[in-house]
Design an enzyme around this catalytic site. Structure first.
Site, PDB file in Angstrom:
ATOM      1  N   ASP A 242       0.817  -1.222   0.000  1.00  0.00           N
ATOM      2  CA  ASP A 242       0.000   0.000   0.000  1.00  0.00           C
ATOM      3  C   ASP A 242       0.852   1.274   0.000  1.00  0.00           C
ATOM      4  OD1 ASP A 242      -1.942  -1.879   0.315  1.00  0.00           O
ATOM      5  OD2 ASP A 242      -2.903  -0.922   2.050  1.00  0.00           O
ATOM      6  N   ASP A 243       0.194   2.351  -0.356  1.00  0.00           N
ATOM      7  CA  ASP A 243       0.675   3.742  -0.183  1.00  0.00           C
ATOM      8  C   ASP A 243       1.737   4.202  -1.189  1.00  0.00           C
ATOM      9  OD1 ASP A 243      -1.010   3.520   1.925  1.00  0.00           O
ATOM     10  OD2 ASP A 243       0.468   3.904   3.497  1.00  0.00           O
ATOM     11  N   HIS A 293      -6.081   2.859  -3.958  1.00  0.00           N
ATOM     12  CA  HIS A 293      -5.972   3.135  -2.524  1.00  0.00           C
ATOM     13  C   HIS A 293      -6.308   4.605  -2.233  1.00  0.00           C
ATOM     14  CE1 HIS A 293      -4.928   2.030   1.491  1.00  0.00           C
ATOM     15  NE2 HIS A 293      -3.795   2.702   1.576  1.00  0.00           N
ATOM     16  N   HIS A 297      -5.357   9.461   0.614  1.00  0.00           N
ATOM     17  CA  HIS A 297      -5.286   8.696   1.853  1.00  0.00           C
ATOM     18  C   HIS A 297      -6.117   9.293   2.994  1.00  0.00           C
ATOM     19  CE1 HIS A 297      -3.564   5.741   4.659  1.00  0.00           C
ATOM     20  NE2 HIS A 297      -3.220   5.092   3.551  1.00  0.00           N
ATOM     21  N   TYR A 334      -6.695   2.887   5.590  1.00  0.00           N
ATOM     22  CA  TYR A 334      -6.873   2.345   6.954  1.00  0.00           C
ATOM     23  C   TYR A 334      -7.863   1.170   6.977  1.00  0.00           C
ATOM     24  CZ  TYR A 334      -5.300   7.160   7.402  1.00  0.00           C
ATOM     25  OH  TYR A 334      -4.647   8.341   7.224  1.00  0.00           O
ATOM     26  N   HIS A 384       3.706  -2.246   3.020  1.00  0.00           N
ATOM     27  CA  HIS A 384       3.766  -0.902   2.438  1.00  0.00           C
ATOM     28  C   HIS A 384       5.060  -0.748   1.643  1.00  0.00           C
ATOM     29  CE1 HIS A 384       0.923  -0.738   5.769  1.00  0.00           C
ATOM     30  NE2 HIS A 384       0.313   0.222   5.086  1.00  0.00           N
TER      31      HIS A 384
END
Ligand code: ZN
Length: 414
Positions: A242-243, A293, A297, A334, A384
């Site tokens: 992720d991210d 995603h 965020h 999250y 991540h």
């Protein structure tokens, strides 16, 4: 007075003569250019399709066009135009050839087609154009249209894809999509070469991210007629990151995955996709999946419906622009979700079953330990790709999973 009238009469006479010559010229020209067509319509093997045949035999050329006629006017309009364009370009090419040459060996154009039905009203119309202008200038071209006879939607095969070139490369298609004759059958896209020989196929499941949304929905909506894969089932696990993307750690992760022939899913942030489009393209070209995603965020459960919608669609568009593929799954930041968020996503959000807490520990050994301990068939591992320590944990993790017999796949393949 008399003189004037004579001049006017004279002028009128000259004008009339000129006009007659002109009319005559036009008639002659029209006559010479006009192709005399014999047309007929007959039944096809399909209830809703007729076959139209248009033929012309002239001294310098022969044309035989055969094409389908549907009940939907929208489909006919596109097909008629396609066939007409073939005819026009053939006549244009022919005009550049020496007439004596054509008298000896007339040019010819022949269009034929084949209908290949798939599920749920979807049909592939496979055209073959055989054009003979001269011995040096002749061709056989296969081109396909995919149509939906129920809703009248039509696309020329390359237009099914967001970006045909990127899709060709990422899917390793046996023929460049832009030049391919192809058809859709049994949840696969089948590619043909010039001689209509089967060159290989790509599953619709694999091709789905590369298809434009309206076609992705139609082609994958059909109930699966795919045979259940027989034989031993392999344990599967999906690594997810992720991210990102991040120019340093994402690249390191890609290198490790490549080394082990492993595949993974990257849930990217749209804002970072926009910053590193080449890296996003690389991820897709190396066979990995991209997930959505969000753009920035933010916690979706604290946003309005419109804001959630914007976060998702803006990111999807950035990924499509960079890589020619759509993110099919969404992982809300999250993992925060509720009914409203799920409604906007339109499917189940893609969460995880193993949390490596890599963002907190920054400890490759600990990250590996968690995965080794908790891994089981169908696990989705959360990591991540913005941390170098996560990238460092990967080599050992993948080796160990593969040693235990796991196949590393993307989330959509689980
Ligand atoms: Zn996140």
């Amino acid at each position: 007075m008399k003189k004037k009238t004579t001049i006017i009469t004279l002028l009128a006479g000259v004008f009339l003569m000129l006009a007659m010559v002109l009319v005559n010229l036009i008639v002659t020209a029209t006559h010479h250019n006009k192709t005399v067509w014999a047309t007929s319509t007959s039944k096809s093997a399909y209830e809703n399709v007729m076959v139209k045949t248009k033929e012309a035999t002239e001294k310098q050329y022969r044309i035989a066009l055969q094409y389908p006629v549907f009940k939907q006017a929208s489909l006919n309009k596109e097909i008629d135009q396609y066939v007409k364009e073939k005819e026009i370009s053939f006549l244009k090419e022919m005009k550049q050839i020496d007439k004596k040459k054509l008298k000896k060996q007339p040019a010819s154009l022949r269009m034929t087609f084949e209908i290949i039905p798939d599920n749920a009203g979807v049909y592939s119309i496979l055209f073959n154009e055989k054009a003979y202008i001269t011995a040096e200038k002749n061709r056989s071209v296969n081109e396909a249209f995919i149509i939906n006879m129920e809703n009248g939607l039509l696309a020329k095969a390359p237009d099914l894809f967001i970006n045909p070139e990127k899709a060709s490369r990422a899917l390793h298609t046996p023929v460049e999509i832009k030049d391919a004759g192809l058809y859709v059958k049994n949840n696969s896209i089948v590619f043909l070469n010039e001689d209509k020989k089967h060159k290989g196929s790509v599953s619709l499941h694999r091709a789905a991210p590369f298809l434009k949304k309206e076609w992705r929905d139609q082609l994958t909506a059909a109930p699966s007629s795919e045979a259940v894969t027989a034989g031993k089932s392999v344990k599967k696990i999906a690594l997810t990151f992720d991210d990102g993307p991040n120019p340093k750690s994402t690249k390191a992760i890609l290198a490790t995955l490549k080394k082990h022939h492993a595949r993974a899913t990257f849930f990217m942030l749209g804002s970072r996709v926009e910053q590193y489009p080449a890296l996003v393209d690389q991820v897709v070209q190396e066979g990995h999946e991209i997930g959505n995603h969000s753009w920035s965020h933010r916690d979706f459960t604290k946003l309005s419906k419109q804001e959630v919608q914007d976060e998702i669609s803006r990111t999807a568009l950035a990924v499509e622009t960079a890589a020619g593929a759509s993110p099919i799954t969404v992982r809300p930041p999250y993992g925060a979700t509720n009914d409203l968020v799920n409604e906007v996503i339109g499917a189940k959000p893609m969460l995880w079953t193993i949390d490596t807490v890599d963002w907190k520990s920054h400890n490759p050994k600990a990250i590996c330990g968690i995965v080794e301990k908790e891994a089981k068939d169908g696990s989705i591992v959360l990591m991540h790709d913005i941390h170098e320590t996560t990238a460092q944990s990967l080599d050992k993790m993948v080796s160990s999973l593969q040693k235990q017999g796991y196949e590393l796949v993307t989330v959509s393949e689980l």
